[in-house]
Design a protein around this motif. Sequence first.
Motif, PDB file in Angstrom:
ATOM      1  N   LYS A   1       0.989  -1.110  -0.346  1.00 55.02           N
ATOM      2  CA  LYS A   1      -0.264   0.162  -0.133  1.00 55.02           C
ATOM      3  C   LYS A   1       0.851   1.035  -0.089  1.00 55.02           C
TER       4      LYS A   1
ATOM      5  N   ASP B   1      -3.053  -1.588  -5.378  1.00 54.72           N
ATOM      6  CA  ASP B   1      -4.502  -1.909  -4.373  1.00 54.72           C
ATOM      7  C   ASP B   1      -4.211  -2.579  -3.973  1.00 54.72           C
TER       8      ASP B   1
ATOM      9  N   CYS C   1      -8.467   0.066   2.050  1.00 54.44           N
ATOM     10  CA  CYS C   1      -8.712  -1.072   1.649  1.00 54.44           C
ATOM     11  C   CYS C   1      -9.733  -2.186   1.783  1.00 54.44           C
TER      12      CYS C   1
END
Length: 236
Positions: free
Chosen positions: A23, A28, A48
């Motif tokens: 991250k 992603d 996330c």
Amino acid sequence: MSEKYVIFGATGSIGSSLAEQLKNSGNDIHLVARNESELNSISKKLECSHTVADVLEDGFIEKVKSDISEIKGLAYCVGSIDLKPLRMINEQDFQKCMKLNLYSAVEAIKGYQESLKKNKGSIVMFSTVAAQRGFTNHAIIASTKAAVEGLTVSLAAEFAPNIRVNCVAPSLTKSKIAEPMLKNAALAEGIAKAHPLKRLGEGKDSASLAKFLITEDSSWITGQVIAVDGGRSKLS
């Protein structure tokens, strides 16, 4: 456009560190674990997506795929420490350990095989120093993780040139699953001193290598089992 990586076992010391490192590098990520409260906390911190799923349950991969279908990389950071002398081991001990560490890894990989192929992706699995170095009472976990190493090289051959497959083999790492062994300070110190680098592993140690292997930084590496073990497998 950022790449999408799915991490199984994301609440463990290695999985959570890998999530943070990916991250922080602008990737992603999608996290998978069975502990809902811990998973919610980590996902909120890292902003996330996630799926609460237990890899020991049948059909877990369909649940995960319903939340995320396209990925660039898969890290199977699930693990266990199953220590027993042979005389106390039964078939169920092996079956549970194999299900957790091997069979469910296979199911996760099969579930995302086409997506990884399309995206020229990467897979990272985890073994243990005990698969190559003999330790007393490690028959269950060493046998199982040796199977993971065999799976790694087999799939690397089968999936080339479209998907890279590698494996990280840590020594004992400070983590929740290692707490029963490490709560005794004298024992922990003794284990640390058994490593040439004279300390126990941290989640970030193995996660740093996993991050390298799962991203394009390692685009010409596949079929490797790499030790992150303070030198224990080769030097002590």
